[in-house]
Design a protein around this motif. Structure first.
Motif, PDB file in Angstrom:
ATOM      1  N   VAL A 281     -35.230  28.641  23.289  1.00 22.81           N
ATOM      2  CA  VAL A 281     -36.530  28.572  23.962  1.00 22.81           C
ATOM      3  C   VAL A 281     -36.663  27.185  24.570  1.00 22.81           C
ATOM      4  O   VAL A 281     -36.419  26.181  23.901  1.00 22.81           O
ATOM      5  N   PHE A 282     -37.039  27.145  25.844  1.00 26.73           N
ATOM      6  CA  PHE A 282     -37.369  25.894  26.515  1.00 26.73           C
ATOM      7  C   PHE A 282     -38.882  25.867  26.699  1.00 26.73           C
ATOM      8  O   PHE A 282     -39.468  26.848  27.141  1.00 26.73           O
ATOM      9  N   ALA A 283     -39.478  24.733  26.340  1.00 26.37           N
ATOM     10  CA  ALA A 283     -40.922  24.572  26.495  1.00 26.37           C
ATOM     11  C   ALA A 283     -41.193  23.396  27.411  1.00 26.37           C
ATOM     12  O   ALA A 283     -40.648  22.311  27.216  1.00 26.37           O
ATOM     13  N   HIS A 284     -42.030  23.627  28.422  1.00 27.76           N
ATOM     14  CA  HIS A 284     -42.492  22.548  29.291  1.00 27.76           C
ATOM     15  C   HIS A 284     -43.880  22.171  28.800  1.00 27.76           C
ATOM     16  O   HIS A 284     -44.763  23.024  28.671  1.00 27.76           O
ATOM     17  N   ARG A 285     -44.067  20.871  28.510  1.00 23.03           N
ATOM     18  CA  ARG A 285     -45.344  20.398  27.980  1.00 23.03           C
ATOM     19  C   ARG A 285     -45.846  19.225  28.803  1.00 23.03           C
ATOM     20  O   ARG A 285     -45.053  18.457  29.333  1.00 23.03           O
ATOM     21  N   ALA A 286     -47.152  19.083  28.883  1.00 24.47           N
ATOM     22  CA  ALA A 286     -47.740  18.003  29.672  1.00 24.47           C
ATOM     23  C   ALA A 286     -49.101  17.634  29.100  1.00 24.47           C
ATOM     24  O   ALA A 286     -49.763  18.444  28.453  1.00 24.47           O
ATOM     25  N   GLY A 287     -49.483  16.383  29.371  1.00 22.37           N
ATOM     26  CA  GLY A 287     -50.801  15.922  28.946  1.00 22.37           C
ATOM     27  C   GLY A 287     -50.800  14.449  28.620  1.00 22.37           C
ATOM     28  O   GLY A 287     -49.940  13.693  29.069  1.00 22.37           O
ATOM     29  N   VAL A 288     -51.771  14.061  27.813  1.00 16.15           N
ATOM     30  CA  VAL A 288     -51.945  12.665  27.428  1.00 16.15           C
ATOM     31  C   VAL A 288     -51.356  12.465  26.032  1.00 16.15           C
ATOM     32  O   VAL A 288     -51.716  13.174  25.090  1.00 16.15           O
ATOM     33  N   LEU A 289     -50.489  11.484  25.934  1.00  8.69           N
ATOM     34  CA  LEU A 289     -49.827  11.121  24.686  1.00  8.69           C
ATOM     35  C   LEU A 289     -50.354   9.757  24.261  1.00  8.69           C
ATOM     36  O   LEU A 289     -50.458   8.845  25.079  1.00  8.69           O
ATOM     37  N   ARG A 290     -50.702   9.621  22.982  1.00  4.50           N
ATOM     38  CA  ARG A 290     -51.258   8.360  22.489  1.00  4.50           C
ATOM     39  C   ARG A 290     -50.290   7.723  21.502  1.00  4.50           C
ATOM     40  O   ARG A 290     -49.857   8.368  20.546  1.00  4.50           O
ATOM     41  N   PHE A 291     -49.956   6.436  21.754  1.00  3.99           N
ATOM     42  CA  PHE A 291     -49.131   5.663  20.831  1.00  3.99           C
ATOM     43  C   PHE A 291     -50.075   5.008  19.835  1.00  3.99           C
ATOM     44  O   PHE A 291     -50.784   4.052  20.151  1.00  3.99           O
ATOM     45  N   ASN A 292     -50.122   5.527  18.623  1.00  5.87           N
ATOM     46  CA  ASN A 292     -51.118   5.113  17.634  1.00  5.87           C
ATOM     47  C   ASN A 292     -51.102   3.626  17.280  1.00  5.87           C
ATOM     48  O   ASN A 292     -52.178   3.043  17.108  1.00  5.87           O
ATOM     49  N   PRO A 293     -49.932   2.977  17.143  1.00  7.97           N
ATOM     50  CA  PRO A 293     -49.963   1.561  16.756  1.00  7.97           C
ATOM     51  C   PRO A 293     -50.749   0.658  17.712  1.00  7.97           C
ATOM     52  O   PRO A 293     -51.323  -0.342  17.290  1.00  7.97           O
ATOM     53  N   THR A 294     -50.776   1.000  19.001  1.00  8.21           N
ATOM     54  CA  THR A 294     -51.501   0.159  19.966  1.00  8.21           C
ATOM     55  C   THR A 294     -52.721   0.859  20.554  1.00  8.21           C
ATOM     56  O   THR A 294     -53.549   0.213  21.194  1.00  8.21           O
ATOM     57  N   GLY A 295     -52.800   2.176  20.399  1.00  4.65           N
ATOM     58  CA  GLY A 295     -53.879   2.936  21.009  1.00  4.65           C
ATOM     59  C   GLY A 295     -53.640   3.262  22.469  1.00  4.65           C
ATOM     60  O   GLY A 295     -54.483   3.872  23.121  1.00  4.65           O
ATOM     61  N   LYS A 296     -52.481   2.867  23.011  1.00  2.04           N
ATOM     62  CA  LYS A 296     -52.189   3.112  24.422  1.00  2.04           C
ATOM     63  C   LYS A 296     -51.992   4.608  24.670  1.00  2.04           C
ATOM     64  O   LYS A 296     -51.289   5.275  23.928  1.00  2.04           O
ATOM     65  N   GLU A 297     -52.621   5.095  25.750  1.00  2.00           N
ATOM     66  CA  GLU A 297     -52.476   6.491  26.153  1.00  2.00           C
ATOM     67  C   GLU A 297     -51.723   6.564  27.468  1.00  2.00           C
ATOM     68  O   GLU A 297     -51.960   5.746  28.365  1.00  2.00           O
ATOM     69  N   ILE A 298     -50.831   7.553  27.569  1.00  2.00           N
ATOM     70  CA  ILE A 298     -50.029   7.737  28.779  1.00  2.00           C
ATOM     71  C   ILE A 298     -50.039   9.205  29.185  1.00  2.00           C
ATOM     72  O   ILE A 298     -50.052  10.090  28.331  1.00  2.00           O
ATOM     73  N   GLU A 299     -50.062   9.428  30.473  1.00  2.00           N
ATOM     74  CA  GLU A 299     -49.930  10.782  31.022  1.00  2.00           C
ATOM     75  C   GLU A 299     -48.439  11.060  31.143  1.00  2.00           C
ATOM     76  O   GLU A 299     -47.689  10.253  31.696  1.00  2.00           O
TER      77      GLU A 299
END
Length: 138
Positions: A85-103
């Protein structure tokens, strides 16, 4: 071979557990001999190296759950070919140690055997990950 609906259901179950940082739920989808890898440079070690030994898999999954909030990531498509199974995923990912969010967006490849995931390989934007965790300047 496991039927398509069952494979998709297991992948969705894993993602539901991952979105709420439920390690036991994630690992309940894994079969014997489960392995995990993020495709990329060894500079992203240890995640860019395949982990197979149960203690190493548990440590890798625990680290990912603690460091990355995936609650705003959604599955945009699932593609089934036999026991893969291949899954394509998208959205906002948050790096918890710094709180930085990336699309971002990425692809996961799941390999199944007897209705359980035996391998998960992730194809991510490794430069974006390296910038986010501070391995290289943004």
């Amino acid at each position: 071979m496991t039927d398509r609906e069952t494979l998709e259901s297991i992948v969705n179950e894993l993602y539901a557990a991952r979105s709420v940082s439920d390690m036991d739920g994630v690992m309940s989808c894994a079969g014997p001999g489960f392995s995990f890898r993020i495709v990329g440079s060894g500079r992203l070690a240890p995640m860019a190296q395949r982990v197979c030994e149960p203690a190493a898999v548990n440590a890798a999954v625990k680290t990912l759950i603690e460091q990355w909030d995936m609650s705003k990531i959604r599955t945009t498509g699932l593609y089934v070919d036999g026991d893969t199974v291949f899954a394509h995923r998208a959205g906002v990912l948050r790096f918890n140690p710094t709180g930085k969010e990336i699309e971002t967006e990425y692809i996961d490849r799941f390999t199944f055997k007897d209705g359980k995931i035996i391998d998960l390989t992730e194809f991510v934007d490794t430069l974006l990950v390296a910038e986010t965790v501070g391995l290289v300047p943004a």
